[in-house]
Design an enzyme around this catalytic site. Structure first.
Site, mmCIF file in Angstrom:
data_model
loop_
_atom_site.group_PDB
_atom_site.id
_atom_site.type_symbol
_atom_site.label_atom_id
_atom_site.label_comp_id
_atom_site.label_asym_id
_atom_site.label_seq_id
_atom_site.Cartn_x
_atom_site.Cartn_y
_atom_site.Cartn_z
ATOM 1 C CB VAL A 77 -0.748 0.067 1.124
ATOM 2 C CG1 VAL A 77 -1.871 -1.040 1.019
ATOM 3 C CG2 VAL A 77 -0.076 -0.101 2.468
ATOM 4 C CB ALA A 78 2.945 2.946 1.588
ATOM 5 C CB ILE A 97 13.655 3.254 4.622
ATOM 6 C CG1 ILE A 97 14.956 4.405 4.560
ATOM 7 C CG2 ILE A 97 14.211 2.683 5.663
ATOM 8 C CD1 ILE A 97 16.032 4.182 4.347
ATOM 9 C CB VAL A 122 3.341 -0.333 4.466
ATOM 10 C CG1 VAL A 122 2.151 -0.798 5.582
ATOM 11 C CG2 VAL A 122 4.257 0.561 5.114
ATOM 12 C CE LYS A 172 8.191 1.933 7.421
ATOM 13 N NZ LYS A 172 8.079 3.370 8.277
ATOM 14 C CG ASP A 228 8.084 12.594 8.384
ATOM 15 O OD1 ASP A 228 8.119 13.579 7.624
ATOM 16 O OD2 ASP A 228 8.209 11.362 7.878
#
Length: 525
Positions: free
Chosen positions: A125-126, A130, A133, A151, A286
């Site tokens: 999904v992402a 680095i 997910v 993750k 963030d």
């Protein structure tokens, strides 16, 4: 050989985007300046320097994109146009093979995927430089059936990162020696900061710990939801947390349609930020729109949801105190107090002339404060202050730079939700209440409760320690021990005064209680 090829590619990209002229123009050597003239003869660059730098970093790959993102937060070091352009960098890279992700999860957790999850979505999904997910459903134990986000660390990152960082360190060393602005810009310090940042992100257990800390801090809050961490499924390569459902905070129309009060949501965001900074001294650093959702579920409507805990900031009690005083002094337009705080805190060198620093701060901030309060940006005020501080060799603390960047994000999000958001009106009562609790009688009593047992424990050892120091002084005939003894004696006197104050306070409190009971008894009789 690989490192040599990488260096050649970097040089090619620098030349292609005309960054050689930008980089070499600051060097002291006449020969290098002559080389710049020869290399750039007949070449014309139509794009601004900041845009050229951003494009070059994107071409060099995700590690350099990350470096540009970190560099964009150092507005105390960069020209505004370059910092603004670097802030546009997006950490988006194509996902790696889902089969590799599944293999990493199995190897890291020591079980086949089917034993760990009822379902594991192979489509990520992402995806970032680095990690990426995947959504899944847990199998086994008390959390069986829970929906989670998994993750997974991108494979083979460490050798690439170490190679690129080695090149960055070499370049930073050359810059510091040869470039006119090298010492002021502290390139080696910036690279070292980036090194720590990257290696921290490579350990997903650290990110899990950050999430757990933030969740604990807001466990009783009605403002922020933080996903639960499932520690039995976490390693340095895999981080499993509760799957959260919500709407992106930037989708204001969708939130209003779901019944969320966006004006209140904007104020809540400011309160969450100041609560993290001043109450907890630990903040999510963030907070861009991609990492913040808003719940539209009936039981938690309008509560923020935090995601991605790779970057956090921490402030000491000392930093929190001086920062709060600075904010209050700013909005009272007490520039002398701001300058004095900078010197007292050690942020500015001791030899700094307070009057000169005050004048520079006034020139920096006064244009902002002539606007309506609702238009004032605390983040921009801090940014301008960092830029002004260059002239006075003020050492900008990394945690304050992170805070300034986060504050800009919070303000941007808040004003997307409510264009008339008055940040100061929302923040001032919180800051004043916090200062009253810290500096008033309540703060003194709380500190005495914490420190008094430690002082009482140390006092019996003081004569022995003093005797040891005197004996050592007699043997070595040195002066350092005398200074240490003087410091200990000063500490002893300070401790005695504080203990006396504490006893006086407690005694007065006890007398007050006794007097109240006596008066009540006399009234009854």
């Amino acid at each position: 050989m690989t490192r040599l090829f990488r260096l050649c590619k970097i040089i090619f990209v620098i030349l292609y985007h005309g960054l050689d002229q930008l980089a070499l123009s600051g060097f002291k050597s006449r020969r290098i300046r002559a080389l710049v003239w020869v290399l750039t003869l007949g070449r014309r660059q139509t794009r601004p320097r900041g845009e050229r730098l951003r494009l070059a970093l994107e071409q060099l790959g995700p590690i350099f994109v990350k470096f540009g993102q970190v560099l964009s937060t150092r507005r105390d070091l960069l020209p505004p146009d370059v910092a603004d352009e670097l802030a546009k960098l997006q950490d988006r890279v194509p996902p790696f093979d889902p089969k590799i992700a599944a293999a990493i999860v199995e190897r890291s957790l020591g079980k086949p995927l089917s034993a760990l999850f009822h379902r594991f979505d192979h489509h990520p999904v992402a995806s970032a430089s680095i990690a990426q997910v995947h959504f899944a459903t847990l199998r086994g134990g008390p959390d069986d059936g829970r929906e989670v986000a998994v993750k997974v660390l991108r494979p083979g990152m460490l050798p690439v990162i170490d190679s690129d960082l080695a090149l960055m360190r070499d370049v930073a060393t050359w810059m510091e020696k040869l470039w006119a602005d090298g010492k002021r810009l502290k390139p080696r310090e910036v690279v070292a900061e980036f090194d720590k940042y990257l290696h921290d992100e490579l350990d997903l257990m650290r990110e899990a710990a950050n999430a757990s800390q933030l969740r604990r801090n807001f466990a009783k809050s009605e403002l922020l939801l933080v996903p639960e961490v499932f520690w039995d499924w976490c390693t340095s390569e895999v981080f499993v947390m509760e799957r959260m459902h919500g709407v992106r905070v930037s989708h204001a129309d969708e939130l209003r349609a779901a019944g969320v009060d966006t004006h209140k949501l904007a104020r809540d965001g400011v309160e969450i930020f100041f609560t993290q900074v001043f109450r907890d001294g630990f903040f999510h650093a963030d907070m861009h729109p991609g990492n913040i959702l808003v719940s539209v579920a009936p039981e938690s409507l309008g509560r923020y949801i935090a995601l991605d805990f790779g970057i956090v900031g921490a402030l000491s009690e000392f930093d929190k105190n001086y920062l709060a005083q600075n904010f209050l002094a700013f909005f009272q337009r007490d520039y002398h107090r701001v300058a004095l705080l900078h010197v007292e805190s050690g942020w500015a060198p001791e030899e700094t002339r307070v009057e000169e620093l005050e004048g520079a701060i006034r020139a920096c901030c006064e244009p902002y404060f002539d606007r309506p309060l609702g238009e004032i940006s605390l983040g921009l005020v801090l940014m301008r202050l960092f830029q002004t501080s260059r002239r006075f060799n003020v050492e900008v603390q990394p945690q304050l730079v992170l805070l300034q960047k986060t504050l800009l994000n919070v303000e941007g999000l808040g004003r997307q939700l409510d264009p008339d958001l008055d940040l100061w009106k929302t923040a001032k009562p919180f800051l004043e209440r916090w200062m009253h609790e810290q500096i008033g009688w309540r703060g003194l009593v709380d500190r005495l409760k914490i420190e008094a047992p430690q002082w009482a424990n140390m006092l019996p050892d003081f004569p022995r320690l003093a005797h040891q120091i005197l004996e050592r002084h007699a043997r070595d005939n040195g002066s350092a021990q005398t200074a240490t003894l003087s410091a200990l004696l000063a500490e002893q006197r300070r401790t005695n005064r504080l203990l006396s104050a504490a006893l006086l306070f407690i005694g007065g409190f006890a007398v007050g209680i006794i007097a109240t009971h006596v008066l009540a008894w006399l009234a009854r009789h």
